[in-house]
Design an enzyme around this catalytic site. Structure first.
Site, short mmCIF file in Angstrom:
data_model
loop_
_atom_site.label_atom_id
_atom_site.label_comp_id
_atom_site.label_asym_id
_atom_site.label_seq_id
_atom_site.Cartn_x
_atom_site.Cartn_y
_atom_site.Cartn_z
N LYS A 152 -6.20 25.74 24.96
CA LYS A 152 -6.36 26.94 24.13
C LYS A 152 -7.63 26.80 23.30
CE LYS A 152 -4.40 29.62 20.35
NZ LYS A 152 -3.27 30.01 19.51
N GLU A 164 -1.89 35.03 6.93
CA GLU A 164 -1.43 33.72 7.45
C GLU A 164 -1.44 32.60 6.41
OE1 GLU A 164 -3.11 32.70 11.20
OE2 GLU A 164 -2.04 30.81 11.32
N GLU A 221 0.98 30.65 23.88
CA GLU A 221 -0.10 30.49 22.90
C GLU A 221 0.49 30.10 21.53
OE1 GLU A 221 -2.35 34.15 23.34
OE2 GLU A 221 -3.25 33.79 21.39
N GLU A 224 -8.55 43.06 21.04
CA GLU A 224 -7.79 42.42 19.95
C GLU A 224 -8.70 42.13 18.74
OE1 GLU A 224 -5.00 39.34 21.15
OE2 GLU A 224 -5.48 38.21 19.33
C1 LIG Z 1 -8.45 34.12 14.45
C2 LIG Z 1 -7.81 35.18 13.94
O1 LIG Z 1 -6.46 35.32 13.98
C3 LIG Z 1 -5.63 34.25 14.44
C4 LIG Z 1 -5.35 34.37 15.88
C5 LIG Z 1 -4.23 35.05 16.33
C6 LIG Z 1 -4.01 35.24 17.82
O2 LIG Z 1 -4.78 34.70 18.61
O3 LIG Z 1 -3.07 35.93 18.22
C7 LIG Z 1 -3.28 35.56 15.43
C8 LIG Z 1 -3.38 35.30 14.10
C9 LIG Z 1 -4.38 34.32 13.60
O4 LIG Z 1 -3.83 33.04 13.59
C10 LIG Z 1 -8.54 36.27 13.25
O5 LIG Z 1 -7.88 37.20 12.76
O6 LIG Z 1 -9.78 36.21 13.19
#
Ligand SMILES: C=C(O[C@@H]1C=C(C(=O)O)C=C[C@H]1O)C(=O)O
Length: 385
Positions: free
Chosen positions: A128, A184, A228, A365
């Site tokens: 990952k 988070e 993930e 995303e």
């Molecule tokens: C890296 C980020 O978010 C992170 C990545 C996520 C994912 O891959 O689903 C979800 C929440 C966060 O831990 C960001 O918002 O920049």
């Protein structure tokens, strides 16, 4: 409640910070104005805190802990119930426009594609890697950090927000400010109780309630997102296990609603073996989790450095720690760095890439993750200056 902090430097020498430290949360916010001292070395700050030589620390840790931190010994540490809600600071947020994209959307697709080649190669240990991109926005008058944070807090149902002066990190961070609204929790310590709430696995919310519920349901069943997520929880259980006994986490994640997004999240808790480990020690031991870096951490960190360059304070941690060692550190995502002249801001968004990822979906995303910052800045991603 206010803890009056009287450090070795004494009150008389307090340097008035241009921007006070604020961490806004649903139940407890921290407002820490003034500066008695500062550290760019987080391990040195943690040692001084443990030895009782400084009364508290607030600030930001960088993504790469080998880079300078921006930590301040505040003149006071005010604990306020509920989200930050002081009178609106003077100056409103100007409307901003996108000036640059680093990398371009095509560049991000290419970066994800090259990561996928490694993630799908059977002889590569990396499973990952979290890849991010950024947007540079400009305004025709200064962007006031406190007013921007105010907007982010007001727009977030959970009342999350933070504002950190990055000056203690030295050049090129002098007079820059990190502002954001992170959902988070990296780690919270209260006495011997330790809690983490990692998020990983994301889906963009829909305006229609039925569709939104369907999106949430399919996220909880997505093999790719569950996988993930499991990498993050597994890693955290391991690193927490080195410092805590009785490490617990439910066997499956819950749904977490963030502005514009659904996430998978798992509460991970433990009991400290030694009260010597402060909230800052814990943050330094746990960061970076696989939620913002990847797995294995070192391979992922090197891949990120090669693909993105220096992330600075994005995907680091923002928080505080008091003399008892209690405190809270949030993962610094959904944020941006305001330049010293305050005429521009660089905002960041990333996502976890695994072998099953689709580059177009990953690009979308990151767009959804920009949306809280873009809304607060009155901007849209694809409207050019
Ligand atoms: C890296 C980020 O978010 C992170 C990545 C996520 C994912 O891959 O689903 C979800 C929440 C966060 O831990 C960001 O918002 O920049």
């Amino acid at each position: 409640m206010t803890i009056s902090v009287t450090g070795t430097a004494g009150e008389g020498t307090a340097r008035q910070q241009t921007t006070p430290f604020v961490l806004s949360k649903r139940h407890l916010s921290i407002h820490a104005p003034g500066s008695l001292d500062s550290f760019d070395d987080a391990h040195e700050a943690a040692a001084q805190l443990r030895e009782g030589r400084i009364p508290a620390i607030v600030g930001a840790l960088p993504f790469d802990l080998r880079s300078p931190a921006a930590l301040t010994v505040p003149a006071a540490l005010h604990r306020l119930p509920g989200p930050w809600s002081a009178a609106l600071p003077s100056g409103s947020v100007p409307q901003c426009v996108v000036l640059d994209r680093i990398p371009s959307p095509d560049g991000h697709l290419e970066a994800v594609g090259s990561a996928l080649r490694r993630l799908r190669a059977l002889d590569d240990p990396m499973t990952k890697v979290v890849l991010a991109r950024s947007l540079v926005l400009g305004a025709d008058r200064p962007i006031p950090p406190m007013a921007l944070m105010h907007r982010l807090v007001a727009n977030d149902a959970a009342g999350n927000g933070f504002c950190v002066d990055l000056t203690p990190a030295g050049e090129p961070y002098t007079a820059r400010t990190l502002v954001g609204s992170s959902p988070e929790l990296l780690v919270r310590r209260s006495g011997r109780e330790v809690s983490c709430f990692p998020l990983a696995g994301t889906a963009a919310r829909a305006a229609d309630p039925d569709q939104d519920a369907a999106v949430a349901q399919s996220l909880t069943r997505s093999v790719k997102d569950l996988g993930e997520h499991a990498i993050v929880v597994e890693g955290l259980r391991k690193s927490l296990g080195a410092l805590c006994e009785d490490v617990r986490a439910p066997s499956s994640p819950s749904l977490v609603a963030a502005p514009a997004l659904w996430h998978l999240g798992t509460p991970v808790t433990g009991t400290l073996r030694s009260e010597q480990s402060s909230a800052l020690d814990l943050a330094l031991a746990l960061h970076p989790t696989a939620a913002v870096c990847g797995h294995p951490a070192e391979e992922a960190r090197d891949a990120i450095a090669q693909i993105e360059g220096d992330r600075g304070f994005y995907a680091g941690a923002v928080g505080w720690c008091d003399a008892q060692g209690d405190g809270e550190w949030m993962v610094s995502i959904r944020c941006g760095e305001i330049t010293a002249d305050r005429r521009s801001i660089r905002i960041f968004a990333g996502g976890g890439i695994v072998a099953e990822s689709d580059p177009e979906a990953e690009l979308a995303e990151t767009s959804a993750k920009f949306s809280p910052m873009l809304t607060a800045l009155g901007a849209t991603e694809y409207a050019w200056a």
